[in-house]
Design a protein around this motif. Structure first.
Motif, short mmCIF file in Angstrom:
data_model
loop_
_atom_site.label_atom_id
_atom_site.label_comp_id
_atom_site.label_asym_id
_atom_site.label_seq_id
_atom_site.Cartn_x
_atom_site.Cartn_y
_atom_site.Cartn_z
N ARG A 123 0.87 -1.17 0.00
CA ARG A 123 0.00 0.00 0.00
C ARG A 123 0.91 1.23 0.00
O ARG A 123 1.70 1.42 0.93
CB ARG A 123 -0.91 0.02 1.24
N PHE A 124 0.80 2.03 -1.03
CA PHE A 124 1.65 3.21 -1.16
C PHE A 124 1.01 4.41 -0.45
O PHE A 124 -0.12 4.79 -0.76
CB PHE A 124 1.87 3.55 -2.63
N LEU A 125 1.74 4.98 0.51
CA LEU A 125 1.31 6.21 1.16
C LEU A 125 2.13 7.33 0.54
O LEU A 125 3.36 7.35 0.63
CB LEU A 125 1.54 6.12 2.67
N TYR A 126 1.43 8.28 -0.08
CA TYR A 126 2.07 9.20 -1.01
C TYR A 126 2.07 10.64 -0.53
O TYR A 126 1.10 11.11 0.07
CB TYR A 126 1.37 9.11 -2.37
N PHE A 130 5.54 9.71 6.07
CA PHE A 130 6.88 9.17 6.28
C PHE A 130 6.80 8.18 7.42
O PHE A 130 6.10 8.41 8.41
CB PHE A 130 7.86 10.31 6.61
N SER A 131 7.52 7.07 7.32
CA SER A 131 7.31 5.98 8.26
C SER A 131 7.60 6.35 9.71
O SER A 131 6.94 5.86 10.63
CB SER A 131 8.14 4.76 7.86
N ILE A 188 10.79 -5.32 11.36
CA ILE A 188 10.07 -4.80 10.20
C ILE A 188 10.86 -3.65 9.62
O ILE A 188 11.26 -2.71 10.33
CB ILE A 188 8.65 -4.32 10.57
N LEU A 189 11.10 -3.71 8.31
CA LEU A 189 11.79 -2.65 7.59
C LEU A 189 10.75 -1.75 6.93
O LEU A 189 9.96 -2.21 6.09
CB LEU A 189 12.73 -3.23 6.53
N HIS A 190 10.74 -0.48 7.31
CA HIS A 190 9.78 0.49 6.78
C HIS A 190 10.51 1.34 5.73
O HIS A 190 11.43 2.09 6.06
CB HIS A 190 9.24 1.37 7.90
N LEU A 191 10.09 1.21 4.48
CA LEU A 191 10.82 1.81 3.36
C LEU A 191 10.22 3.16 2.96
O LEU A 191 8.99 3.27 2.78
CB LEU A 191 10.83 0.87 2.17
N SER A 214 13.69 -12.54 5.66
CA SER A 214 13.82 -13.89 6.22
C SER A 214 12.65 -14.10 7.16
O SER A 214 11.73 -13.27 7.23
CB SER A 214 15.14 -14.02 6.98
N ALA A 215 12.68 -15.18 7.91
CA ALA A 215 11.61 -15.43 8.89
C ALA A 215 11.59 -14.37 9.97
O ALA A 215 10.55 -14.08 10.57
CB ALA A 215 11.80 -16.81 9.52
N SER A 216 12.75 -13.73 10.22
CA SER A 216 12.84 -12.75 11.30
C SER A 216 12.93 -11.31 10.82
O SER A 216 12.86 -10.39 11.62
CB SER A 216 14.06 -13.06 12.18
N ILE A 217 13.10 -11.09 9.51
CA ILE A 217 13.18 -9.74 8.95
C ILE A 217 12.15 -9.62 7.82
O ILE A 217 12.21 -10.37 6.85
CB ILE A 217 14.58 -9.41 8.42
N GLN A 218 11.23 -8.71 7.95
CA GLN A 218 10.16 -8.56 6.98
C GLN A 218 10.06 -7.12 6.49
O GLN A 218 10.44 -6.19 7.20
CB GLN A 218 8.82 -8.99 7.60
N LEU A 219 9.54 -6.97 5.28
CA LEU A 219 9.26 -5.63 4.74
C LEU A 219 7.83 -5.24 5.11
O LEU A 219 6.90 -6.04 4.99
CB LEU A 219 9.40 -5.63 3.21
N SER A 220 7.67 -4.00 5.54
CA SER A 220 6.33 -3.50 5.81
C SER A 220 5.52 -3.47 4.53
O SER A 220 6.05 -3.21 3.44
CB SER A 220 6.40 -2.10 6.40
N SER A 221 4.23 -3.72 4.63
CA SER A 221 3.35 -3.65 3.46
C SER A 221 3.02 -2.20 3.11
O SER A 221 2.44 -1.93 2.05
CB SER A 221 2.06 -4.44 3.70
N PHE A 222 3.38 -1.26 3.98
CA PHE A 222 3.22 0.17 3.68
C PHE A 222 4.54 0.70 3.14
O PHE A 222 5.60 0.51 3.75
CB PHE A 222 2.85 0.96 4.94
N GLU A 223 4.49 1.39 2.01
CA GLU A 223 5.66 2.06 1.46
C GLU A 223 5.36 3.54 1.32
O GLU A 223 4.27 3.92 0.88
CB GLU A 223 6.07 1.47 0.11
N PHE A 224 6.34 4.35 1.68
CA PHE A 224 6.15 5.80 1.75
C PHE A 224 6.93 6.47 0.62
O PHE A 224 8.15 6.36 0.55
CB PHE A 224 6.62 6.31 3.11
N VAL A 225 6.21 7.11 -0.28
CA VAL A 225 6.81 7.88 -1.38
C VAL A 225 6.48 9.33 -1.09
O VAL A 225 5.34 9.76 -1.25
CB VAL A 225 6.26 7.42 -2.74
N TYR A 226 7.48 10.08 -0.64
CA TYR A 226 7.21 11.36 -0.01
C TYR A 226 7.79 12.56 -0.75
O TYR A 226 8.75 12.45 -1.50
CB TYR A 226 7.75 11.34 1.43
#
Length: 238
Positions: A123-126, A130-131, A188-191, A214-226
């Protein structure tokens, strides 16, 4: 059922009605094959001093997987609003296929094939999001995770939680600090991406981040294009 597995050789573009879309390239394939697909094209266009994305979505059938073929030269501020519109169109379609996915195409320069980067759940937050601020606003939802705010600035340099880091050191840094700080929590990595970055820079950065998962590191489903000029004044480093 159609399946696409395209050998590229030295070709790094796809064509629609004799018009080329210049693809990004990387040295790894996130996905190599996709069944039952519809192609969507975003062409690079200029109008005066502005760069725009011309979208050809005639074949976007809601009951199929969608392949987004986006010209690598386009800036994110031209691409992401169009992607959001198409995501909403598919979501609101009367007939959809359970499990259908959306992917960005790019060229695997090592495997010489067309490759795909899934983004179905993104889901792009535009513009003015910002995360760092989003996490603070939704603190309860993220309190049980180890959160990293990763920012790709306008010059495509990188900060992690506001601290500059060299690109070559990023993966090792995240892995080491995630293990050290996690205390059993998932990271969680917030991009975050400055909206003037090119789509090529976006794809390169996303694939680099995907390689961290990996099992312990995931990307957030929210991405911020600011837009940096529209973010709240915080007196802090992004």
């Amino acid at each position: 059922m159609k399946k696409i597995v395209v050998l590229l050789g030295i070709m790094l573009s796809v064509a629609c009605h004799n018009e080329d879309v210049q693809l990004s390239k990387a040295n790894v394939s996130v996905m190599k094959e996709i069944d039952d697909h519809s192609p969507i094209y975003m062409f690079f266009r200029t109008e005066g001093n502005d760069t725009i994305a011309e979208v050809n979505k005639k074949n976007s059938i809601s009951t199929t997987n969608w392949i987004f073929n986006i010209d690598k030269r386009l800036p994110l501020h031209a691409v992401i609003p169009e992607v959001k519109v198409l995501q909403q169109k598919k979501k609101n379609a009367t007939h959809t296929k359970e499990g259908a996915i959306d992917v960005f195409s790019y060229a695997d320069s090592v495997g010489t094939n067309l490759a795909f980067l899934p983004f179905t759940d993104v889901r792009f937050l535009y513009d003015d999001k910002f995360s760092k601020f989003y996490i603070k606003e939704h603190a309860e939802a993220y309190m049980n995770y180890n959160n990293f705010t990763i920012n790709f600035n306008r010059d495509n340099s990188i900060t992690v939680d506001g601290n500059p880091i060299e690109r070559k050191d990023l993966i090792a840094f995240i892995k080491e600090f995630s293990e050290f700080m996690s205390d059993g929590k998932i990271t969680i990595l917030h991009l975050n991406f400055e909206k003037h970055l090119t789509f090529d820079q976006y794809i390169q950065n996303k694939i680099m981040m995907w390689q961290l998962t990996s099992a312990s590191i995931q990307l957030s489903s929210f991405e911020f294009v600011y837009d940096a000029d529209k973010l709240p004044e915080c007196g802090c480093t992004l």
